[in-house]
Design an enzyme around this catalytic site. Structure first.
Site, PDB file in Angstrom:
ATOM      1  N   GLY A  17     116.116  88.883 -11.974  1.00 62.60           N
ATOM      2  CA  GLY A  17     115.647  87.523 -11.660  1.00 62.60           C
ATOM      3  C   GLY A  17     116.253  87.007 -10.368  1.00 62.60           C
ATOM      4  N   SER A  19     114.619  86.347  -7.515  1.00 65.39           N
ATOM      5  CA  SER A  19     113.630  85.779  -6.591  1.00 65.39           C
ATOM      6  C   SER A  19     113.822  84.285  -6.344  1.00 65.39           C
ATOM      7  CB  SER A  19     112.219  86.008  -7.153  1.00 65.39           C
ATOM      8  OG  SER A  19     112.166  85.621  -8.513  1.00 65.39           O
ATOM      9  N   ASP A  68     109.517  93.441 -15.790  1.00 70.73           N
ATOM     10  CA  ASP A  68     109.729  92.477 -16.868  1.00 70.73           C
ATOM     11  C   ASP A  68     111.037  92.833 -17.567  1.00 70.73           C
ATOM     12  OD1 ASP A  68     109.691  90.828 -19.034  1.00 70.73           O
ATOM     13  OD2 ASP A  68     107.642  91.327 -19.670  1.00 70.73           O
ATOM     14  N   SER A 147     125.462  80.196 -20.555  1.00 71.33           N
ATOM     15  CA  SER A 147     125.252  78.769 -20.271  1.00 71.33           C
ATOM     16  C   SER A 147     126.243  77.945 -21.078  1.00 71.33           C
ATOM     17  CB  SER A 147     123.832  78.363 -20.670  1.00 71.33           C
ATOM     18  OG  SER A 147     123.712  76.960 -20.706  1.00 71.33           O
ATOM     19  N   TYR A 160     117.323  78.787 -26.934  1.00 74.77           N
ATOM     20  CA  TYR A 160     118.092  79.056 -25.701  1.00 74.77           C
ATOM     21  C   TYR A 160     119.584  79.180 -26.009  1.00 74.77           C
ATOM     22  CZ  TYR A 160     119.542  78.322 -20.811  1.00 74.77           C
ATOM     23  OH  TYR A 160     120.095  78.452 -19.546  1.00 74.77           O
ATOM     24  N   LYS A 164     122.041  82.395 -25.444  1.00 70.64           N
ATOM     25  CA  LYS A 164     123.192  82.321 -24.532  1.00 70.64           C
ATOM     26  C   LYS A 164     124.509  82.559 -25.270  1.00 70.64           C
ATOM     27  CE  LYS A 164     120.887  81.707 -20.764  1.00 70.64           C
ATOM     28  NZ  LYS A 164     120.903  82.741 -19.720  1.00 70.64           N
ATOM     29  N   ILE A 193     122.863  73.095 -13.231  1.00 64.87           N
ATOM     30  CA  ILE A 193     122.722  73.563 -11.841  1.00 64.87           C
ATOM     31  C   ILE A 193     121.314  73.211 -11.349  1.00 64.87           C
ATOM     32  CG2 ILE A 193     122.917  75.581 -10.308  1.00 64.87           C
ATOM     33  CD1 ILE A 193     125.513  75.100 -11.929  1.00 64.87           C
TER      34      ILE A 193
HETATM   35  P1  NDP Z   1     114.811  79.829 -12.460  1.00 61.86           P
HETATM   36  O1  NDP Z   1     113.727  79.471 -13.403  1.00 61.86           O
HETATM   37  O2  NDP Z   1     114.983  79.045 -11.204  1.00 61.86           O
HETATM   38  O3  NDP Z   1     114.678  81.396 -12.063  1.00 61.86           O
HETATM   39  C1  NDP Z   1     114.543  82.336 -13.080  1.00 61.86           C
HETATM   40  C2  NDP Z   1     114.569  83.734 -12.494  1.00 61.86           C
HETATM   41  O4  NDP Z   1     114.432  84.677 -13.585  1.00 61.86           O
HETATM   42  C3  NDP Z   1     113.404  84.005 -11.558  1.00 61.86           C
HETATM   43  O5  NDP Z   1     113.833  84.883 -10.549  1.00 61.86           O
HETATM   44  C4  NDP Z   1     112.380  84.677 -12.472  1.00 61.86           C
HETATM   45  O6  NDP Z   1     111.480  85.549 -11.794  1.00 61.86           O
HETATM   46  C5  NDP Z   1     113.306  85.501 -13.347  1.00 61.86           C
HETATM   47  N1  NDP Z   1     112.674  85.863 -14.606  1.00 61.86           N
HETATM   48  C6  NDP Z   1     112.212  85.044 -15.598  1.00 61.86           C
HETATM   49  N2  NDP Z   1     111.654  85.773 -16.595  1.00 61.86           N
HETATM   50  C7  NDP Z   1     111.789  87.079 -16.231  1.00 61.86           C
HETATM   51  C8  NDP Z   1     111.415  88.307 -16.823  1.00 61.86           C
HETATM   52  N3  NDP Z   1     110.794  88.371 -18.009  1.00 61.86           N
HETATM   53  N4  NDP Z   1     111.688  89.451 -16.146  1.00 61.86           N
HETATM   54  C9  NDP Z   1     112.306  89.428 -14.943  1.00 61.86           C
HETATM   55  N5  NDP Z   1     112.694  88.298 -14.328  1.00 61.86           N
HETATM   56  C10 NDP Z   1     112.430  87.136 -14.973  1.00 61.86           C
HETATM   57  O7  NDP Z   1     116.155  79.803 -13.341  1.00 61.86           O
HETATM   58  P2  NDP Z   1     117.675  79.474 -12.906  1.00 61.86           P
HETATM   59  O8  NDP Z   1     117.971  80.063 -11.587  1.00 61.86           O
HETATM   60  O9  NDP Z   1     117.924  78.050 -13.152  1.00 61.86           O
HETATM   61  O10 NDP Z   1     118.463  80.272 -14.042  1.00 61.86           O
HETATM   62  C11 NDP Z   1     118.995  81.569 -13.830  1.00 61.86           C
HETATM   63  C12 NDP Z   1     119.885  81.928 -15.012  1.00 61.86           C
HETATM   64  O11 NDP Z   1     120.935  80.976 -15.133  1.00 61.86           O
HETATM   65  C13 NDP Z   1     119.138  81.913 -16.353  1.00 61.86           C
HETATM   66  O12 NDP Z   1     119.638  82.942 -17.183  1.00 61.86           O
HETATM   67  C14 NDP Z   1     119.509  80.562 -16.917  1.00 61.86           C
HETATM   68  O13 NDP Z   1     119.416  80.537 -18.317  1.00 61.86           O
HETATM   69  C15 NDP Z   1     120.941  80.435 -16.428  1.00 61.86           C
HETATM   70  N6  NDP Z   1     121.426  79.071 -16.399  1.00 61.86           N
HETATM   71  C16 NDP Z   1     120.830  78.119 -15.615  1.00 61.86           C
HETATM   72  C17 NDP Z   1     121.326  76.833 -15.582  1.00 61.86           C
HETATM   73  C18 NDP Z   1     120.736  75.759 -14.736  1.00 61.86           C
HETATM   74  O14 NDP Z   1     121.186  74.616 -14.860  1.00 61.86           O
HETATM   75  N7  NDP Z   1     119.764  76.036 -13.882  1.00 61.86           N
HETATM   76  C19 NDP Z   1     122.472  76.461 -16.399  1.00 61.86           C
HETATM   77  C20 NDP Z   1     123.021  77.532 -17.179  1.00 61.86           C
HETATM   78  C21 NDP Z   1     122.516  78.785 -17.156  1.00 61.86           C
HETATM   79  P3  NDP Z   1     110.057  84.960 -11.212  1.00 61.86           P
HETATM   80  O15 NDP Z   1     110.440  84.166  -9.989  1.00 61.86           O
HETATM   81  O16 NDP Z   1     109.267  86.163 -10.882  1.00 61.86           O
HETATM   82  O17 NDP Z   1     109.478  84.096 -12.292  1.00 61.86           O
END
Ligand code: NDP
Length: 252
Positions: A17, A19, A68, A147, A160, A164, A193
């Site tokens: 993930g 991107s 995926d 998280s 979720y 986590k 975040i």
């Molecule tokens: P975003 O939604 O901004 O980004 C999610 C990323 O995960 C994208 O790159 C997406 O790819 C990828 N992704 C989602 N599903 C899949 C899949 N099935 N296979 C491969 N890649 C996948 O999320 P965040 O950056 O906010 O979160 C990143 C991590 O941090 C997560 O695990 C989240 O739970 C954790 N987190 C986030 C917090 C926050 O406040 N934002 C707080 C605590 C933890 P694509 O772009 O192709 O969809």
């Protein structure tokens, strides 16, 4: 004393993930510290290629692969691709994750399954796929993104929070299994975040969350990425099975 141990020159990292959001920052920071990076994504091909370009501009190697995270055989292929492209694999960051928030009264079986599979099974998939080569190399660093919600719970996020919290138990168990092979497994538990994931929240909800954070603000993805670089580096050589809260004090 030297700061060389903070550098990742010549290392290879795989970020799931990568991107968007936190994963994008992690990929960029690992590269800034010297690593070559393979990042995966689910749908955002263009955004992933842009991250690759940004890394290549710094002189490091980078590759984006659509995969995926739920699918084990794809994880095996991605790990093989990283090893082939960069000649080894030193760092795995399990970052891919989703939310399907709703109260348990309204939560569908599908919403439960999607979150557990994407957030938790993916961690099994990639950890299993890297563990044999890391054991052979007698070296490796696995960093799993949990998280604050996995520690403290949150109404509307039973799926979720379970995923986590599961990551924390998984990571401590794996850390015990592989410590004798010099493989470290650690967890980062980010708080709130600013990314697209949290951008879905209503402005009033955001304000009330920020008011409850001791540092009184949302975190930046780069602040999580900095912690990842530390855990990946030789500067964290005596850390394993740890949960590092990067949350402005939220979990206190
Ligand atoms: P975003 O939604 O901004 O980004 C999610 C990323 O995960 C994208 O790159 C997406 O790819 C990828 N992704 C989602 N599903 C899949 C899949 N099935 N296979 C491969 N890649 C996948 O999320 P965040 O950056 O906010 O979160 C990143 C991590 O941090 C997560 O695990 C989240 O739970 C954790 N987190 C986030 C917090 C926050 O406040 N934002 C707080 C605590 C933890 P694509 O772009 O192709 O969809």
């Amino acid at each position: 004393m030297s700061l060389e141990k903070f550098k990742l020159d010549g290392k290879t990292a795989l970020v799931t993930g990568g991107s968007r959001g936190i994963g994008k920052s992690i990929a960029l920071q690992l590269a800034a510290a010297g690593a070559n990076v393979l990042l995966t994504y689910a749908r955002s091909a263009e955004a992933a290629e842009e991250v690759v370009r940004q890394i290549q501009d710094t002189g490091r190697k980078a590759l984006a692969v659509q995969a995926d995270a739920v699918n084990y055989s794809e994880a095996e292929k991605v790990v093989a691709a990283a090893q082939e492209a960069f000649n080894g694999l030193d760092i795995l960051v399990n970052n891919a994750g989703i939310t399907r928030d709703t109260l348990i009264m309204r939560m569908t079986e599908q919403q439960w399954d999607e979150v557990i599979e994407t957030n938790l099974k993916s961690v099994f998939n990639y950890s299993k796929a890297v563990i044999r080569p890391m054991m052979k190399a007698r070296s490796g660093s696995i960093i799993n993104i949990s998280s604050v919600v996995g520690i403290a719970g949150n109404a509307g996020q039973t799926n979720y929070a379970a995923s986590k919290a599961g990551i924390i138990g998984f990571s401590k168990s794996l850390a015990k299994e592989v410590a004798s092979r010099n493989i470290r497994v650690n967890v980062i538990a980010p708080g709130y975040i600013s990314t697209e994931m949290t951008g879905k929240l209503d402005e009033n909800v955001l304000k009330s969350i920020e008011a409850q954070i001791p540092l009184k603000r949302a975190g930046d993805p780069e602040e999580v990425a900095d912690a990842v670089v530390f855990l990946a580096s030789g500067a964290a050589s005596y850390l394993t099975g740890a949960v590092l809260n990067v949350d402005g004090g939220m979990a206190m």
